[in-house]
Design a protein around this motif. Structure first.
Motif, PDB file in Angstrom:
ATOM      1  N   ARG A 312       0.775  -1.085   0.041  1.00 53.35           N
ATOM      2  CA  ARG A 312      -0.014   0.075   0.024  1.00 53.35           C
ATOM      3  C   ARG A 312       0.778   1.132  -0.154  1.00 53.35           C
ATOM      4  NH1 ARG A 312      -3.620  -2.990   3.135  1.00 53.35           N
ATOM      5  NH2 ARG A 312      -2.547  -2.785   4.919  1.00 53.35           N
ATOM      6  N   VAL A 336      -2.420  -3.757  -5.315  1.00 48.78           N
ATOM      7  CA  VAL A 336      -2.987  -2.510  -4.899  1.00 48.78           C
ATOM      8  C   VAL A 336      -3.042  -1.736  -6.263  1.00 48.78           C
ATOM      9  CG1 VAL A 336      -2.760  -0.626  -3.449  1.00 48.78           C
ATOM     10  CG2 VAL A 336      -2.128  -2.589  -2.586  1.00 48.78           C
ATOM     11  N   GLN A 338      -3.663   2.119  -7.538  1.00 53.17           N
ATOM     12  CA  GLN A 338      -3.917   3.576  -6.946  1.00 53.17           C
ATOM     13  C   GLN A 338      -3.483   4.686  -7.885  1.00 53.17           C
ATOM     14  OE1 GLN A 338      -2.161   4.052  -3.068  1.00 53.17           O
ATOM     15  NE2 GLN A 338      -2.639   5.876  -2.832  1.00 53.17           N
ATOM     16  N   VAL A 366      -8.037   4.263  -4.529  1.00 57.52           N
ATOM     17  CA  VAL A 366      -7.321   2.863  -4.120  1.00 57.52           C
ATOM     18  C   VAL A 366      -8.290   1.838  -4.305  1.00 57.52           C
ATOM     19  CG1 VAL A 366      -6.026   1.740  -2.512  1.00 57.52           C
ATOM     20  CG2 VAL A 366      -5.981   4.355  -2.271  1.00 57.52           C
ATOM     21  N   GLN A 368      -8.145  -2.801  -4.104  1.00 55.44           N
ATOM     22  CA  GLN A 368      -7.015  -3.960  -3.505  1.00 55.44           C
ATOM     23  C   GLN A 368      -7.713  -5.335  -4.075  1.00 55.44           C
ATOM     24  OE1 GLN A 368      -5.189  -3.761   0.318  1.00 55.44           O
ATOM     25  NE2 GLN A 368      -6.309  -1.972   0.637  1.00 55.44           N
TER      26      GLN A 368
END
Ligand SMILES: [Zn+2]
Length: 390
Positions: A312, A336, A338, A366, A368
């Motif tokens: 992250r 992840v 982003q 974001v 995941q």
């Protein structure tokens, strides 16, 4: 009906007998009924004796429909050797018998003392090769257990006499004894002088000194009461030897005194946690440098051997170098996605789902998930997704 030899102490270890009945209990097991026996049949939470009938091994002894069955393996070695009418010499496995006697007599002293001090009853007893447990219907604290353990061992070292007897009806009314349930047949009482009187069917030592010592090795809350795991005599010795060896090895590895290993392990754990913390910091610094060196481009795709927190953190840094988005994937396939622009990640996630069978989600900047696909496939898929959306 099999005649039970010496039902007081189950003393004879060898005796002559005759096979009276023979049953095939299942494919693997024969049940042998003898005219007389000194084997203890399983009962009262304790497994039966082992031993031999002639040269056949007796693996357990059980009572079924009033008959005492000596269980023998049904195999080539035993076939034809146990026919009805055969005269044999039987032998009881002294090691198992004596170990069981130590555990069981130790349990009586323990239960007697707990009953006297706290008024709790032994409501469950289990004695197998693997473990010995005693259940009490009340809560025993660690302090209580230490106190009881000291008193039990004192009673053992006092070498008190153990008397096994069958009281007359008149005597029965006069006696106050512990009993788990109403006993069928003649009442057999086991008295440990000055400590305990209890109805019991099992073999016991003749003097408490034979028990050696008793230790409670574990305790747990159990149905509003307490379950104790205990060990006596030979078993305690074997257990202690094994645990001391573990401690000796730890002390050698840590260069610590044998009675200070826990303090050293505690220090080691604290050092480990501090190093772990430092490592995270260094790793983040490194990722910062790595991110700063990245040329700015539409999509940043990276594969790292790192935990979820680091993934992250890296995604946040790498997104700063991406016009569209950053994708950071760990060794296990966790990733992840982003963005630091207003790029819409939903279509990218959708593409990963349909093209690579990815799972996961999220909203906003974001997302995941996890994906199992080769790096080249992911790289080209993600780069085209980053370009196509512009
Ligand atoms: Zn008993």
């Amino acid at each position: 009906m099999t005649q039970q030899l010496d039902t007081l102490y189950f003393a004879p270890e060898t005796f002559e007998c005759e096979v009276k009945e023979l049953y095939t209990l299942d494919e693997d097991t024969l049940g042998v009924v003898l005219d007389r026996t000194a084997f203890f049949p399983a009962g009262g939470g304790q497994s039966g004796d082992r031993g031999t009938l002639g040269d056949c091994d007796v693996e357990n002894v059980e009572t079924r429909d009033g008959a005492i069955l000596h269980l023998v393996k049904n195999c080539e070695e035993t076939v034809g050797k146990l026919a009805v009418g055969t005269h044999l010499t039987a032998k009881i496995d002294r090691n198992k018998r004596f170990s069981d006697m130590q555990q069981h007599s130790g349990e009586h002293i323990l239960s007697g003392i707990v009953h006297r001090l706290f008024g709790y009853s032994n409501v469950g007893f289990h004695l197998s090769d693997r473990e010995v447990t005693v259940d009490f219907d009340g809560v025993l604290t660690e302090n209580d257990i230490c106190k009881v353990e000291d008193l039990v061992n004192q009673a053992i070292w006092d070498n008190r006499a153990v008397r096994v007897f069958f009281p007359t009806d008149a005597e029965k009314d006069q006696l106050s004894y512990r009993s788990k349930k109403e006993v069928d047949g003649p009442l057999r009482l086991v008295e440990i002088a000055g400590i305990d009187l209890c109805a019991c069917c099992a073999p016991h030592v003749r003097h408490t000194g034979e028990i050696g010592a008793l230790r409670v090795i574990k305790s747990e809350k159990n149905k509003g009461g307490t379950r104790l795991w205990i060990l006596c005599g030979k078993r305690l010795m074997a257990d202690t030897r094994q645990k001391l060896e573990q401690n000796r090895l730890i002390s050698t590895m840590l260069s610590a005194k044998q009675n200070e290993t826990a303090v050293f392990v505690q220090k080691l754990k604290a050092d480990h946690a501090a190093l772990q913390y430092e490592l995270v910091g260094v790793r983040r610094q490194l990722l910062g440098l790595q991110a700063a060196a990245l040329p700015e481009q539409d999509v940043q795709v990276s594969f790292l051997d790192a935990d979820a927190d680091t993934l992250r953190y890296a995604a946040g840094l790498f997104a700063g170098r991406a016009r569209s988005f950053a994708f950071v994937c760990g060794e296990g396939g966790n990733f992840v996605l982003q963005t630091q622009t207003n790029f819409d990640l939903q279509p990218v996630m959708q593409l990963l789902r349909t093209q690579c069978g990815a799972r996961g989600g999220g909203r906003g900047s974001v997302m995941q998930g996890s994906v199992h696909a080769d790096k080249e496939t992911l790289q080209s898929l993600l780069e085209s997704a980053g370009k196509a959306a512009k």
